[in-house]
Design a protein around this motif. Structure first.
Motif, short mmCIF file in Angstrom:
data_model
loop_
_atom_site.label_atom_id
_atom_site.label_comp_id
_atom_site.label_asym_id
_atom_site.label_seq_id
_atom_site.Cartn_x
_atom_site.Cartn_y
_atom_site.Cartn_z
N ARG A 1 -35.57 38.49 16.94
CA ARG A 1 -34.28 38.52 16.26
C ARG A 1 -33.43 39.68 16.76
O ARG A 1 -32.21 39.55 16.96
N PHE A 2 -34.06 40.83 16.96
CA PHE A 2 -33.35 42.00 17.47
C PHE A 2 -32.77 41.74 18.86
O PHE A 2 -31.59 42.00 19.12
N LEU A 3 -33.59 41.22 19.76
CA LEU A 3 -33.13 40.96 21.12
C LEU A 3 -32.03 39.90 21.15
O LEU A 3 -31.10 39.97 21.97
N GLY A 4 -32.12 38.92 20.25
CA GLY A 4 -31.07 37.92 20.17
C GLY A 4 -29.73 38.52 19.81
O GLY A 4 -28.69 38.15 20.37
N LEU A 5 -29.73 39.48 18.88
CA LEU A 5 -28.49 40.14 18.50
C LEU A 5 -27.98 41.05 19.62
O LEU A 5 -26.77 41.10 19.89
N ILE A 6 -28.88 41.77 20.27
CA ILE A 6 -28.46 42.65 21.36
C ILE A 6 -27.79 41.84 22.48
O ILE A 6 -26.80 42.27 23.07
N ASP A 7 -28.31 40.64 22.73
CA ASP A 7 -27.74 39.79 23.79
C ASP A 7 -26.31 39.38 23.46
O ASP A 7 -25.54 39.04 24.37
N ARG A 8 -25.94 39.36 22.17
CA ARG A 8 -24.58 38.99 21.81
C ARG A 8 -23.59 40.14 22.04
O ARG A 8 -22.37 39.94 21.96
N SER A 9 -24.09 41.33 22.26
CA SER A 9 -23.23 42.51 22.36
C SER A 9 -23.05 42.94 23.81
O SER A 9 -23.65 42.38 24.73
N GLY A 10 -22.25 43.99 23.97
CA GLY A 10 -22.07 44.57 25.30
C GLY A 10 -22.82 45.88 25.48
O GLY A 10 -22.54 46.63 26.42
N LEU A 11 -23.78 46.17 24.59
CA LEU A 11 -24.48 47.45 24.67
C LEU A 11 -25.26 47.61 25.97
O LEU A 11 -25.39 48.73 26.48
N MET A 12 -25.79 46.51 26.49
CA MET A 12 -26.61 46.60 27.70
C MET A 12 -25.85 46.16 28.95
O MET A 12 -26.46 45.96 30.00
N GLU A 13 -24.54 46.05 28.84
CA GLU A 13 -23.74 45.60 29.97
C GLU A 13 -23.88 46.55 31.16
O GLU A 13 -23.74 47.76 31.03
N GLY A 14 -24.18 46.00 32.31
CA GLY A 14 -24.33 46.80 33.52
C GLY A 14 -25.70 47.42 33.70
O GLY A 14 -25.97 48.02 34.76
N CYS A 15 -26.57 47.29 32.73
CA CYS A 15 -27.92 47.87 32.85
C CYS A 15 -28.80 46.95 33.70
O CYS A 15 -28.67 45.73 33.68
N ARG A 16 -29.72 47.56 34.43
CA ARG A 16 -30.60 46.78 35.31
C ARG A 16 -32.05 47.20 35.10
O ARG A 16 -32.35 48.35 34.82
N ASP A 17 -32.94 46.24 35.25
CA ASP A 17 -34.39 46.48 35.19
C ASP A 17 -34.76 47.25 33.91
O ASP A 17 -35.49 48.24 33.95
N VAL A 18 -34.25 46.78 32.77
CA VAL A 18 -34.48 47.49 31.52
C VAL A 18 -35.70 46.93 30.80
O VAL A 18 -36.08 45.77 30.97
N GLU A 19 -36.31 47.78 30.00
CA GLU A 19 -37.44 47.35 29.17
C GLU A 19 -37.47 48.20 27.91
O GLU A 19 -37.10 49.39 27.91
N LEU A 20 -37.92 47.58 26.83
CA LEU A 20 -38.12 48.30 25.59
C LEU A 20 -39.34 49.20 25.71
O LEU A 20 -40.40 48.75 26.17
#
Length: 469
Positions: A225-244
């Motif tokens: 559910r958290f990742l689904g919401l993050i995908d709707r936002s621009g918080l990770m825009e431009g980030c590459r090779d990211v991991e929790l």
């Protein structure tokens, strides 16, 4: 010297303990966790360092070299933009390191620290408190004249008044390439987002959402559910090779006000007493403010018991005023989104927090400012109210007026009531400022007179015929 026991070594607990030690009390501080430990609230508002300077706790934080906040990317109804602050700077901190440095400063000022240690029983035994603490598998007893609870939201008293709708913060820490270098805040359709780059080159993303709505989102786990919401936002825009780095977590972020925050032998500080809406991003600042004023209140309760009523009234009023002020601020911020979004999340927060502002005052022609006869508003009253004076709380004459959120004693470091109680009617603002020349420079007097006019405390004086001159 009194024996003071403080429970919790976050910013509120360490600051309060340090101030009480500076005021000459014997202080013991109990913290359940080992430091450093990860904690939310890594983006500090500019006022934090000002408060720490007042407590002589700033140097240890400055020595850490935490990066300043150069700006914040804001995506709210008026579109994405960079909000820069060229004046006072906030800080991006590792909260584990930040809290540890405050604790070390308290220890250097003479505070005796028990860590890790858990408080068991708290019993009022005659004139003193008797506490049982468990540390390293053993129990010991501590006696105290006064107990301060700074144990945070989790251990706050159940006697709370909600100051806004239920809110949960779901958050996770990321590593990756091209992570943002500035904080980001964004309004979603049914939540809002906050991203904070940290000094260790990780990135904290937070989603503030209604807990019941979040539980019914698609996804069998919190992480989905958290990742689904993050995908709707621009918080990770431009980030590459990211991991929790670790699974996301959730904490309560509902604002509230404690209804039993102070008594003659105890006090609550920080989130144990009050939590403000997280959209203000100033929770750490409010916690430290409560610690500094709480130390003066506690010092008064211990050394001037005849002023107990004034000290208790002052602390309760201060927290109530702060809670209401932050509620109004948050309401207007949420209302900006609610105007163009019909989702219950935004409507509920703007409606439940909003309060009516008084109607605007008629404008006074700036050219007539120096020649218009003025007098005190008939709605103005002089009352006695508790206030901080030096290291104690005492009663002082204050201004009470419908356009003031609370009785006002000081403005610009000067007591207002004595200046106005002797003010003859019919003087122009310039003459009023000149009559205060024995107390302050003319420029300061003009600023105070203008402030009083803006709030309807000084009003145009009718002439003898009853018409305004």
């Amino acid at each position: 010297m009194a024996d003071v026991c403080v429970i919790g070594a976050g910013p509120a607990g360490s600051t309060f303990a340090a101030r009480m030690a500076q005021l000459g009390h014997h202080v013991q501080l109990i913290e359940r966790q080992r430091f450093p430990r990860r904690r939310l609230g890594e983006s500090l508002s500019p006022g934090v360092m000002t408060l720490l300077r007042a407590a002589d706790m700033h140097e240890t934080v400055e020595a850490a070299g935490f990066p300043e906040i150069k700006g914040v990317w804001v995506k709210w109804p008026d579109g994405p933009k960079l909000r820069e602050d060229t004046g006072a700077k906030g800080l991006l901190v590792d909260r584990g390191e930040f809290d540890l440095r405050l604790l070390d400063r308290a220890r250097a000022l003479g505070v005796e620290v028990h860590q890790p240690a858990i408080v068991g029983q708290q019993i009022r035994d005659g004139a003193r408190w008797r506490l049982t603490i468990d540390a390293d598998g053993t129990s010991q007893h501590l006696d105290a004249d006064f107990v301060a609870d700074a144990s945070g939201r989790r251990n706050a008293s159940g006697r709370q008044i909600k100051a806004g709708p239920s809110t949960v913060a779901v958050y996770g820490y990321w590593r990756g390439k091209s992570l943002p270098t500035m904080p980001r805040i964004e309004a979603g359709q049914d939540c809002w987002y906050w991203g904070v780059p940290l000094p260790d080159e990780t990135y904290n993303t937070q989603v503030f959402v209604d807990p019941r709505w979040f539980r019914h989102l698609a996804g069998s786990t919190m992480a989905e559910r958290f990742l689904g919401l993050i995908d709707r936002s621009g918080l990770m825009e431009g980030c590459r090779d990211v991991e929790l780095i670790e699974p996301p977590r959730a904490i309560d972020a509902t604002p509230y006000l404690g209804s039993d925050c102070v008594a003659p032998t105890r006090i609550q500080l920080g989130d144990a007493a009050m939590a403000i809406d997280p959209i203000s991003s100033s929770g750490v600042q409010k916690a430290i403010q409560s610690a500094l004023s709480g130390a003066i209140v506690a010092n008064t309760l211990l050394r001037r018991p005849e002023s107990t009523d004034a000290a208790v009234r002052f602390y309760r009023a201060q927290l109530t005023d702060a809670s209401e002020r932050h509620c109004r601020w948050a309401a207007w911020h949420y209302r900006d989104v609610a105007a163009g979004c019909d989702h219950r999340f935004w409507r509920q927060r703007s409606a439940s927090l909003a309060t009516m502002n008084p109607p605007p005052l008629p404008a006074i022609d700036a050219r007539a400012f120096a020649t218009t006869p003025m007098g005190l508003s008939r709605e103005l009253k002089f009352v006695h109210t508790p206030c901080l004076q030096g290291d104690f709380v005492s009663l002082a004459a204050a201004l009470h007026h419908p356009r003031l959120t609370s009785p006002l004693v000081f403005l610009g470091g000067r007591k207002l009531a004595p200046l106005l109680q002797i003010l003859p009617p019919g003087k122009t603002p310039l003459q009023i400022a000149q009559s205060w020349s024995n107390h302050m420079p003319l420029e300061s007097g003009m600023e105070i007179a203008g402030w009083l006019i803006d709030r309807g405390i000084l009003v145009e004086q009718p002439d003898q015929s009853g018409a305004l001159s």
